[in-house]
Structures are given as structure tokens and as C-alpha cells.
Design a protein around this motif. Structure first.
Motif, PDB file in Angstrom:
ATOM      1  N   THR A 144       0.835  -1.205   0.000  1.00 50.23           N
ATOM      2  CA  THR A 144       0.000   0.000   0.000  1.00 50.23           C
ATOM      3  C   THR A 144       0.867   1.250   0.000  1.00 50.23           C
ATOM      4  O   THR A 144       0.570   2.226  -0.696  1.00 50.23           O
ATOM      5  CB  THR A 144      -0.962   0.002   1.213  1.00 50.23           C
ATOM      6  N   TRP A 145       1.961   1.219   0.753  1.00 54.45           N
ATOM      7  CA  TRP A 145       2.892   2.348   0.767  1.00 54.45           C
ATOM      8  C   TRP A 145       3.421   2.626  -0.642  1.00 54.45           C
ATOM      9  O   TRP A 145       3.402   3.757  -1.118  1.00 54.45           O
ATOM     10  CB  TRP A 145       4.060   2.054   1.710  1.00 54.45           C
ATOM     11  N   VAL A 146       3.887   1.583  -1.303  1.00 57.13           N
ATOM     12  CA  VAL A 146       4.463   1.742  -2.639  1.00 57.13           C
ATOM     13  C   VAL A 146       3.390   2.211  -3.619  1.00 57.13           C
ATOM     14  O   VAL A 146       3.635   3.097  -4.443  1.00 57.13           O
ATOM     15  CB  VAL A 146       5.124   0.424  -3.102  1.00 57.13           C
ATOM     16  N   ALA A 147       2.191   1.661  -3.514  1.00 55.43           N
ATOM     17  CA  ALA A 147       1.090   2.079  -4.397  1.00 55.43           C
ATOM     18  C   ALA A 147       0.811   3.565  -4.233  1.00 55.43           C
ATOM     19  O   ALA A 147       0.619   4.287  -5.217  1.00 55.43           O
ATOM     20  CB  ALA A 147      -0.166   1.261  -4.097  1.00 55.43           C
ATOM     21  N   ARG A 148       0.795   4.015  -3.008  1.00 56.57           N
ATOM     22  CA  ARG A 148       0.523   5.436  -2.755  1.00 56.57           C
ATOM     23  C   ARG A 148       1.617   6.313  -3.340  1.00 56.57           C
ATOM     24  O   ARG A 148       1.347   7.358  -3.924  1.00 56.57           O
ATOM     25  CB  ARG A 148       0.402   5.660  -1.251  1.00 56.57           C
ATOM     26  N   ARG A 149       2.855   5.903  -3.185  1.00 60.04           N
ATOM     27  CA  ARG A 149       3.973   6.703  -3.713  1.00 60.04           C
ATOM     28  C   ARG A 149       3.904   6.795  -5.236  1.00 60.04           C
ATOM     29  O   ARG A 149       4.240   7.825  -5.810  1.00 60.04           O
ATOM     30  CB  ARG A 149       5.312   6.114  -3.275  1.00 60.04           C
ATOM     31  N   LEU A 150       3.493   5.721  -5.890  1.00 56.52           N
ATOM     32  CA  LEU A 150       3.338   5.758  -7.352  1.00 56.52           C
ATOM     33  C   LEU A 150       2.146   6.609  -7.757  1.00 56.52           C
ATOM     34  O   LEU A 150       2.206   7.381  -8.710  1.00 56.52           O
ATOM     35  CB  LEU A 150       3.167   4.347  -7.906  1.00 56.52           C
TER      36      LEU A 150
END
Length: 150
Positions: free
Chosen positions: A76-82
């Protein structure tokens, strides 16, 4: 898989899970939305859109997980950053694509974004990864969207 874009052949990160696995192993990874390393690296600096000032590095989005994130899902963290900057191909230039890089933070830009130097390109982030990131964000409870200023 490898893909050439503006002459540079790089690995292609093909899934959100693959990218998440890479983030778990390194704290100085960034994603940059641009036309690519061949365009950016000959003179590795960004320019402030408002003033035109040349900045001391490339604007990039950090992927390192902050301590306050705790034990929440890294995916979820990585998805948000993208997802934060997924609007850029629509509002800046359709040739803009996300790519993963390793670098050293040299300062902060006018939007408090890291300015990165000593850049090592690692791979293109496939469009499927962005679609997966959007799906991951849509599953969250809060209202939220990309940092589109238009």
C-alpha cells in the motif's frame, strides 16, 4: 524483460509486488516521472516550473518507508507513492514514464521533494504497475487522489 525507451535499455518492473520487493531491500530508491535517463542524466538537474531556477538534482519521489507507517502493508505504501504523481503524463507530456533509480539526496525542491544526484537507473515501471497501484488505492477507506494541481 528489458525495454528500450529513448535509446536506453533497462529492466522493466512488471508488477506492484515486484517493485514492493525491491523497496524492502534498499532505503535510497526513488521513482522519477520523466522522459527517461537518456534525457535526464546528461545534465542531471530539474527546473522549478514557477521561477525557472535550475535545481541541484533531479526531482524524484522517495520510496523509503517512514517509521510512522509501522507494520502497515508495504504494498500500500508503494502504491501510494506511485499514485501521487500518476497524473504527470496527462498534464505535462505523454512521453513521461515512471522509472526506478538509486541515488543520493542532495537537497529539497520547492515542493519539498528530494533532489537526487549520483543517479543509477534501475528500471522502467510498467504501466500495469500503475494500474495495480490505482486498484490498491481504490481499496483503501479514505478519500484521496494524486497530487494533481489542475
Amino acid at each position: 524483460m528489458k525495454e528500450a525507451h529513448h535509446g536506453r535499455e533497462m529492466a522493466v518492473i512488471g508488477s506492484l509486488d515486484e517493485l514492493t520487493g525491491l523497496i524492502g531491500r534498499s532505503s535510497d530508491l526513488y521513482v522519477r516521472w520523466s522522459r527517461g535517463p537518456d534525457v535526464d542524466l546528461p545534465e542531471p538537474s530539474s527546473r522549478d516550473d514557477l521561477t525557472g531556477i535550475e535545481l541541484p538534482g533531479l526531482s524524484a519521489n522517495p520510496l523509503a518507508v517512514e517509521d510512522w507507517w509501522g507494520q502497515r502493508p508495504l504494498r500500500t505504501w508503494v502504491a501510494r507513492r506511485l499514485h501521487d504523481y500518476s497524473h504527470l503524463p496527462r498534464v505535462k507530456d505523454p512521453r513521461v514514464k515512471p522509472w526506478l533509480l538509486h541515488g543520493r539526496e542532495a537537497g529539497r525542491g520547492p515542493d519539498n521533494e528530494p533532489l537526487v544526484r549520483d543517479v543509477q537507473p534501475l528500471g522502467w515501471v510498467d504501466g500495469k504497475v500503475i494500474a495495480e497501484a490505482e486498484e490498491e488505492i481504490a481499496q483503501q477507506r479514505g478519500r484521496w487522489g494524486p497530487l494533481n494541481r489542475q
